[in-house]
Scaffold this motif. Structure first.
Motif, PDB file in Angstrom:
ATOM      1  N   LEU A 113      -4.125  -4.289  -0.874  1.00 28.39           N
ATOM      2  CA  LEU A 113      -4.280  -2.914  -0.433  1.00 28.39           C
ATOM      3  C   LEU A 113      -3.513  -2.704   0.861  1.00 28.39           C
ATOM      4  O   LEU A 113      -3.560  -3.541   1.760  1.00 28.39           O
ATOM      5  CB  LEU A 113      -5.759  -2.592  -0.189  1.00 28.39           C
ATOM      6  CG  LEU A 113      -6.745  -2.977  -1.295  1.00 28.39           C
ATOM      7  CD1 LEU A 113      -8.175  -2.763  -0.804  1.00 28.39           C
ATOM      8  CD2 LEU A 113      -6.487  -2.153  -2.536  1.00 28.39           C
ATOM      9  N   VAL A 147     -13.285  -4.819   3.338  1.00 35.65           N
ATOM     10  CA  VAL A 147     -12.200  -3.853   3.225  1.00 35.65           C
ATOM     11  C   VAL A 147     -12.380  -2.808   4.312  1.00 35.65           C
ATOM     12  O   VAL A 147     -13.509  -2.481   4.691  1.00 35.65           O
ATOM     13  CB  VAL A 147     -12.169  -3.207   1.820  1.00 35.65           C
ATOM     14  CG1 VAL A 147     -13.414  -2.380   1.572  1.00 35.65           C
ATOM     15  CG2 VAL A 147     -10.916  -2.383   1.616  1.00 35.65           C
ATOM     16  N   ARG A 154      -1.082   0.099  -3.163  1.00 37.34           N
ATOM     17  CA  ARG A 154      -1.694  -1.143  -3.602  1.00 37.34           C
ATOM     18  C   ARG A 154      -0.872  -1.771  -4.712  1.00 37.34           C
ATOM     19  O   ARG A 154       0.013  -1.128  -5.282  1.00 37.34           O
ATOM     20  CB  ARG A 154      -3.128  -0.898  -4.075  1.00 37.34           C
ATOM     21  CG  ARG A 154      -3.248   0.267  -5.046  1.00 37.34           C
ATOM     22  CD  ARG A 154      -4.702   0.616  -5.340  1.00 37.34           C
ATOM     23  NE  ARG A 154      -5.441   1.017  -4.153  1.00 37.34           N
ATOM     24  CZ  ARG A 154      -6.768   1.091  -4.081  1.00 37.34           C
ATOM     25  NH1 ARG A 154      -7.504   0.761  -5.125  1.00 37.34           N
ATOM     26  NH2 ARG A 154      -7.375   1.479  -2.982  1.00 37.34           N
ATOM     27  N   LEU A 178     -11.189  -1.316  -6.828  1.00 35.02           N
ATOM     28  CA  LEU A 178     -11.645  -2.288  -5.841  1.00 35.02           C
ATOM     29  C   LEU A 178     -12.972  -2.920  -6.237  1.00 35.02           C
ATOM     30  O   LEU A 178     -13.144  -4.144  -6.176  1.00 35.02           O
ATOM     31  CB  LEU A 178     -11.770  -1.602  -4.479  1.00 35.02           C
ATOM     32  CG  LEU A 178     -12.343  -2.438  -3.335  1.00 35.02           C
ATOM     33  CD1 LEU A 178     -11.421  -3.604  -3.018  1.00 35.02           C
ATOM     34  CD2 LEU A 178     -12.560  -1.562  -2.109  1.00 35.02           C
ATOM     35  N   ILE A 188      -8.787 -10.417  -3.008  1.00 35.06           N
ATOM     36  CA  ILE A 188      -8.421  -9.113  -2.463  1.00 35.06           C
ATOM     37  C   ILE A 188      -7.924  -9.296  -1.038  1.00 35.06           C
ATOM     38  O   ILE A 188      -8.551  -9.981  -0.233  1.00 35.06           O
ATOM     39  CB  ILE A 188      -9.624  -8.156  -2.488  1.00 35.06           C
ATOM     40  CG1 ILE A 188     -10.138  -7.985  -3.921  1.00 35.06           C
ATOM     41  CG2 ILE A 188      -9.260  -6.807  -1.877  1.00 35.06           C
ATOM     42  CD1 ILE A 188     -11.468  -7.262  -4.015  1.00 35.06           C
ATOM     43  N   GLU A 190      -5.882  -7.211   2.390  1.00 36.77           N
ATOM     44  CA  GLU A 190      -5.346  -6.015   3.035  1.00 36.77           C
ATOM     45  C   GLU A 190      -4.141  -6.396   3.894  1.00 36.77           C
ATOM     46  O   GLU A 190      -4.140  -7.445   4.541  1.00 36.77           O
ATOM     47  CB  GLU A 190      -6.394  -5.353   3.935  1.00 36.77           C
ATOM     48  CG  GLU A 190      -7.467  -4.590   3.207  1.00 36.77           C
ATOM     49  CD  GLU A 190      -8.396  -3.878   4.171  1.00 36.77           C
ATOM     50  OE1 GLU A 190      -8.657  -2.677   3.974  1.00 36.77           O
ATOM     51  OE2 GLU A 190      -8.880  -4.526   5.129  1.00 36.77           O
TER      52      GLU A 190
END
Length: 227
Positions: A113, A147, A154, A178, A188, A190
């Motif tokens: 992301l 997050v 993304r 997500l 996941i 960022e």
């Protein structure tokens, strides 16, 4: 006019589009050479589709309104192993796209992301920023997924994304992605990306009404998520 990507493009970039004729030239000009743009016209009343085609983008039509509808149509049309998603309003510098796609291509993450950093003072309206922060906090509390931003830039592998079997076709689609990824145990990550004032009139989170709609859609999904 941007250079055409090679036929064996590593990345398909899905660009949901609703009346973005003014923004598309700059958006498409900023693409890295290994990216094929797929512009999904979601009921535009301006010349968005014509502009995108003239600039070499693959354009498909999705008459069912909604961010999720547009993205889903674009992912179905994609053929690359890795698919990226981004707004078509000029609010992102797509020269930074490799920050998001790189960890997926390298096998270091399953969903990446773009965490927005406002490059200019008025790039991110206060009401949208506050709503984003509250929702991210609820996600961390409810699911344990760490997050900080639910931004639209993304990337995932296409088959992994399709395997999540997402159903939301409105503004809850990014959150459902997500949540499903977290439930599936996917990695996941960022990464920081620049965020600029959009070109033209905002239809979703740039307006208070759009922000409230997004909050409603996303709060419903968070409420359905099991602890």
């Amino acid at each position: 006019m941007p250079k055409s990507p090679p036929r064996s493009a590593l990345i398909d970039l899905v660009l949901p589009c609703l009346d973005e004729a003014a923004a598309l030239p700059g958006v498409l000009a900023g693409l890295p050479p290994n990216v094929r743009p797929i512009v999904v016209d979601n009921g535009s009343t301006d010349s968005s589709a014509e502009v995108a085609r003239a600039l070499g983008a693959h354009v498909i039509d999705e008459p069912r309104r909604g961010f999720g509808s547009a993205v889903y149509a674009g992912v179905l049309a994609a053929t690359a192993e890795v698919v990226a998603i981004c707004d078509a309003d000029g609010s992102f510098d797509l020269a930074e796209l490799d920050r998001v796609t790189g960890p997926v291509l390298a096998g270091q993450a399953d969903l990446v992301l773009g965490r927005r950093h406002a490059a200019e003072r008025h790039a991110w309206p206060l009401h949208a920023r506050v709503a984003n922060r509250v929702l991210a906090g609820l996600i961390r509390l409810r699911t344990g997924i760490v997050v900080h931003d639910l931004g639209p830039m993304r990337a995932m592998r296409r088959q992994v994304l399709l395997g999540l079997d997402l159903h939301d076709r409105r503004s809850g689609y990014p959150l459902e992605m997500l949540l499903r990824a977290g439930s599936a145990g996917l990695r996941i990550r960022e990464v920081t990306v620049s965020y600029f004032p959009r070109i033209g009139r905002s239809k979703v989170t740039g307006t208070l009404r759009g922000t409230l709609t997004a909050i409603t859609d996303m709060a419903r999904l968070i409420g359905q998520e099991k602890r």
